[in-house]
Scaffold this active site. Structure first.
Site, PDB file in Angstrom:
ATOM      1  N   CYS A  79     -10.306  -4.572   0.506  1.00 44.34           N
ATOM      2  CA  CYS A  79     -11.382  -3.568   0.550  1.00 44.34           C
ATOM      3  C   CYS A  79     -12.303  -3.744  -0.663  1.00 44.34           C
ATOM      4  O   CYS A  79     -12.003  -4.469  -1.612  1.00 44.34           O
ATOM      5  CB  CYS A  79     -10.787  -2.155   0.589  1.00 44.34           C
TER       6      CYS A  79
ATOM      7  N   CYS B 134      -4.098   0.707  -2.541  1.00 41.21           N
ATOM      8  CA  CYS B 134      -3.943  -0.514  -1.753  1.00 41.21           C
ATOM      9  C   CYS B 134      -2.900  -1.451  -2.362  1.00 41.21           C
ATOM     10  O   CYS B 134      -2.602  -1.382  -3.558  1.00 41.21           O
ATOM     11  CB  CYS B 134      -5.263  -1.274  -1.684  1.00 41.21           C
TER      12      CYS B 134
ATOM     13  N   CYS C 113     -10.777  -2.884  -4.144  1.00 44.17           N
ATOM     14  CA  CYS C 113      -9.871  -3.938  -4.642  1.00 44.17           C
ATOM     15  C   CYS C 113     -10.657  -5.149  -5.122  1.00 44.17           C
ATOM     16  O   CYS C 113     -10.298  -5.769  -6.125  1.00 44.17           O
ATOM     17  CB  CYS C 113      -8.866  -4.334  -3.563  1.00 44.17           C
TER      18      CYS C 113
ATOM     19  N   GLU D   2      -3.161  -4.662  -2.976  1.00 38.89           N
ATOM     20  CA  GLU D   2      -3.717  -5.572  -3.985  1.00 38.89           C
ATOM     21  C   GLU D   2      -3.772  -4.887  -5.349  1.00 38.89           C
ATOM     22  O   GLU D   2      -3.416  -5.473  -6.380  1.00 38.89           O
ATOM     23  CB  GLU D   2      -5.142  -5.997  -3.596  1.00 38.89           C
TER      24      GLU D   2
ATOM     25  N   ASN E   7       0.843  -1.206   0.000  1.00 39.51           N
ATOM     26  CA  ASN E   7       0.000   0.000   0.000  1.00 39.51           C
ATOM     27  C   ASN E   7       0.870   1.245   0.000  1.00 39.51           C
ATOM     28  O   ASN E   7       1.937   1.291   0.619  1.00 39.51           O
ATOM     29  CB  ASN E   7      -1.020  -0.001   1.149  1.00 39.51           C
ATOM     30  N   ILE E   8       0.391   2.243  -0.723  1.00 39.50           N
ATOM     31  CA  ILE E   8       1.112   3.511  -0.869  1.00 39.50           C
ATOM     32  C   ILE E   8       0.125   4.629  -0.563  1.00 39.50           C
ATOM     33  O   ILE E   8      -0.824   4.853  -1.323  1.00 39.50           O
ATOM     34  CB  ILE E   8       1.669   3.646  -2.309  1.00 39.50           C
ATOM     35  N   GLU E   9       0.341   5.275   0.578  1.00 42.57           N
ATOM     36  CA  GLU E   9      -0.629   6.290   1.026  1.00 42.57           C
ATOM     37  C   GLU E   9      -0.310   7.661   0.448  1.00 42.57           C
ATOM     38  O   GLU E   9       0.748   7.888  -0.138  1.00 42.57           O
ATOM     39  CB  GLU E   9      -0.656   6.308   2.564  1.00 42.57           C
TER      40      GLU E   9
HETATM   41  N1  THU Z   1      -5.318  -1.243   2.578  1.00 44.74           N
HETATM   42  C1  THU Z   1      -4.796  -2.075   1.610  1.00 44.74           C
HETATM   43  O1  THU Z   1      -3.657  -1.894   1.157  1.00 44.74           O
HETATM   44  N2  THU Z   1      -5.576  -3.107   1.175  1.00 44.74           N
HETATM   45  C2  THU Z   1      -6.848  -3.344   1.608  1.00 44.74           C
HETATM   46  O2  THU Z   1      -7.549  -4.133   0.993  1.00 44.74           O
HETATM   47  C3  THU Z   1      -7.332  -2.671   2.811  1.00 44.74           C
HETATM   48  C4  THU Z   1      -6.651  -1.375   3.116  1.00 44.74           C
HETATM   49  C5  THU Z   1      -4.488  -0.135   3.055  1.00 44.74           C
HETATM   50  C6  THU Z   1      -4.961   1.221   2.629  1.00 44.74           C
HETATM   51  C7  THU Z   1      -4.352   2.107   3.703  1.00 44.74           C
HETATM   52  O3  THU Z   1      -3.039   2.412   3.331  1.00 44.74           O
HETATM   53  C8  THU Z   1      -4.303   1.212   4.934  1.00 44.74           C
HETATM   54  O4  THU Z   1      -4.479  -0.116   4.463  1.00 44.74           O
HETATM   55  C9  THU Z   1      -5.372   1.525   5.963  1.00 44.74           C
HETATM   56  O5  THU Z   1      -6.607   1.576   5.386  1.00 44.74           O
END
Ligand code: THU
Length: 138
Positions: free
Chosen positions: A95, A53, A98, A55, A42-44
């Site tokens: 999520c 996300c 995804c 995935e 994941n890259i915010e």
């Molecule tokens: N996140 C994912 O990378 N995949 C998911 O399916 C659920 C959420 C990440 C997004 C964010 O960076 C962190 O988890 C918290 O929501």
């Protein structure tokens, strides 16, 4: 590549997560039908909404390199500890966005492997996690 190895790749990817806002590290490893693996983390983003996300990172890497035939994805996630190291506290289901992106590129029997470690995992199909789905494809 078996499921244990795929999970190990996903766990390794948690180290690359860019998560200054949530401190929640997600790693994913996507297996193609012919045995190649594409990984993602994941890259915010400070806007929050532009966060991507793990995935989707893996799927977009693969699709952008011409791959469109996928058999499974392993996903792990957890908060970081006090030293900033990723943990896995529980299963980390994908999520809704995804799941919808998986539906675009994967068949209903695509396997989603949720893991706590390489030996403790559950396997779902995409149909299990996204029943009665919306699609413009066949
Ligand atoms: N996140 C994912 O990378 N995949 C998911 O399916 C659920 C959420 C990440 C997004 C964010 O960076 C962190 O988890 C918290 O929501």
């Amino acid at each position: 590549m078996n499921y244990e190895e795929l999970i190990e790749s996903a766990i390794e990817m948690q180290n690359y997560s860019y998560v200054p806002y949530s401190h929640f590290h997600v790693g994913a490893a996507l297996l193609t039908a012919d045995g190649k693996v594409y990984t993602g983390c994941n890259i915010e983003n400070g806007s929050y909404g532009a966060t991507n996300c793990a995935e989707r990172a893996a799927i977009f890497k693969a699709v952008s390199e011409g791959e469109k035939n996928f058999s499974a994805i392993a996903v792990v996630g957890g908060h970081e500890d006090k030293d900033g190291k990723p943990t896995i506290e529980d299963f980390c289901p994908p999520c809704g966005i995804c799941r919808q992106v998986m539906l675009e590129f994967c068949k209903k029997d695509f396997k989603i492997i949720l893991a706590k470690n390489p030996k403790d995992y559950k396997v779902f199909t995409l149909n299990d996690l996204l029943p009665e789905s919306f699609s413009l494809k066949d």
